[in-house]
Write an enzyme that holds these catalytic residues in place. Structure first.
Site, PDB file in Angstrom:
ATOM      1  N   ASP A  14       0.788  -1.248   0.000  1.00 49.51           N
ATOM      2  CA  ASP A  14       0.000   0.000   0.000  1.00 49.51           C
ATOM      3  C   ASP A  14       0.817   1.296   0.000  1.00 49.51           C
ATOM      4  O   ASP A  14       0.518   2.212   0.778  1.00 49.51           O
ATOM      5  CB  ASP A  14      -0.957  -0.004   1.203  1.00 49.51           C
ATOM      6  CG  ASP A  14      -1.919  -1.181   1.201  1.00 49.51           C
ATOM      7  OD1 ASP A  14      -1.889  -1.974   0.253  1.00 49.51           O
ATOM      8  OD2 ASP A  14      -2.698  -1.314   2.169  1.00 49.51           O
ATOM      9  N   LYS A 112      -6.823  -5.055  -2.965  1.00 50.90           N
ATOM     10  CA  LYS A 112      -7.553  -5.636  -1.833  1.00 50.90           C
ATOM     11  C   LYS A 112      -8.467  -4.585  -1.232  1.00 50.90           C
ATOM     12  O   LYS A 112      -8.225  -3.385  -1.362  1.00 50.90           O
ATOM     13  CB  LYS A 112      -6.576  -6.146  -0.772  1.00 50.90           C
ATOM     14  CG  LYS A 112      -5.707  -5.038  -0.207  1.00 50.90           C
ATOM     15  CD  LYS A 112      -4.716  -5.579   0.789  1.00 50.90           C
ATOM     16  CE  LYS A 112      -3.860  -4.483   1.363  1.00 50.90           C
ATOM     17  NZ  LYS A 112      -4.612  -3.432   2.075  1.00 50.90           N
ATOM     18  N   CYS A 157      -1.827  -2.742   7.704  1.00 53.31           N
ATOM     19  CA  CYS A 157      -1.737  -3.678   6.578  1.00 53.31           C
ATOM     20  C   CYS A 157      -0.445  -4.496   6.570  1.00 53.31           C
ATOM     21  O   CYS A 157      -0.466  -5.668   6.199  1.00 53.31           O
ATOM     22  CB  CYS A 157      -1.971  -2.935   5.280  1.00 53.31           C
ATOM     23  SG  CYS A 157      -3.690  -2.371   5.184  1.00 53.31           S
TER      24      CYS A 157
HETATM   25  C1  VGL Z   1      -4.551   0.620   5.782  1.00 53.48           C
HETATM   26  C2  VGL Z   1      -6.169   1.388   7.203  1.00 53.48           C
HETATM   27  C3  VGL Z   1      -7.125   1.300   6.210  1.00 53.48           C
HETATM   28  C4  VGL Z   1      -3.110   0.261   5.568  1.00 53.48           C
HETATM   29  C5  VGL Z   1      -5.487   0.511   4.772  1.00 53.48           C
HETATM   30  O1  VGL Z   1      -2.662   0.192   4.403  1.00 53.48           O
HETATM   31  O2  VGL Z   1      -2.404   0.013   6.583  1.00 53.48           O
HETATM   32  N1  VGL Z   1      -4.900   1.048   6.999  1.00 53.48           N
HETATM   33  N2  VGL Z   1      -6.762   0.870   4.997  1.00 53.48           N
END
Ligand code: VGL
Ligand code: ZN
Length: 209
Positions: A14, A112, A157
């Protein structure tokens, strides 16, 4: 020193605009992971990246729950869910990878969190802890066994992915200086402790060669 082997995999979690300072769910220092990950991506034979990818009005957004503010929680059909500011909405600038993230070496981009009713912190299972993303099968079918995780956010994540990977039988290292955390209500300390207890190795990028 840990020697990087031919069948080791780097997984960058991410590294997207919304998790970078200035983004909707900014992680402090998030942009600092980019040069480290770019360098690592050239040293690993296998490089996989994940992309948080939500529908508008996703159930993990506070805005989808009347009277709720970001960082509060709500009970969804699979249990308690932290509510986030709207982020990484499919097709938006915020969902794009950081512009300096080098994807040339990436062999797989895994999205995802695209099911409107379920969040997915982990790259392996959604937050109902039952719906697989397919990444475990992909890695196993290719006989890749050692995973090295980096990216955002350490305590969400990255940590959820590391813990699921251990459960699936992978040997897991988190390249800790190539991650940054959100740290919500002590989540950083808690998730680091959980990762260590599960057998996840925490290492700095400079110790991989
Ligand atoms: C994430 C919160 C919501 C992350 C993704 O990538 O850690 N955290 N969506
Ligand atoms: Zn998300």
């Amino acid at each position: 020193m840990t020697k990087i082997a031919k069948d080791d995999v780097l997984i960058a979690i991410d590294v997207q605009n919304d998790f970078i300072p200035g983004g909707a769910l900014a992680v402090a220092g998030g942009d600092a992971v980019v040069p480290l990950i770019n360098d690592l991506s050239r040293r690993f034979e296998h490089y996989v990246v994940t992309q948080d990818w939500h529908s508008p009005r996703h159930k993990s957004f506070a805005s989808a729950h009347k009277g709720k503010e970001p960082f509060e929680t709500a009970t969804l059909h699979y249990g308690e869910q932290t509510l986030w500011p709207d982020h990484c909405v499919a097709g938006t600038k915020g969902a794009e990878f950081h512009p300096d993230l080098d994807l040339d070496e990436a062999e797989l981009i895994l999205r995802k969190g695209f099911r409107p009713e379920i969040d997915s912190y982990s790259a392996f299972y959604e937050n109902d802890r039952a719906t697989p993303t397919g990444l475990g099968g992909y890695l196993k079918e290719r006989r890749l066994k050692r995973l090295f995780l980096a990216g955002l956010a350490t305590d969400y994540c990255v940590a959820y992915s590391a813990l699921d990977a251990v459960k699936l039988g992978f040997a897991v290292t988190v390249i800790i200086d190539a991650t940054r955390g959100i740290d919500l209500a002590g989540s950083m300390e808690r998730m680091i402790a959980e990762m260590k207890a599960a057998g996840v190795i925490l290492a700095d990028a400079a110790t991989l060669g």
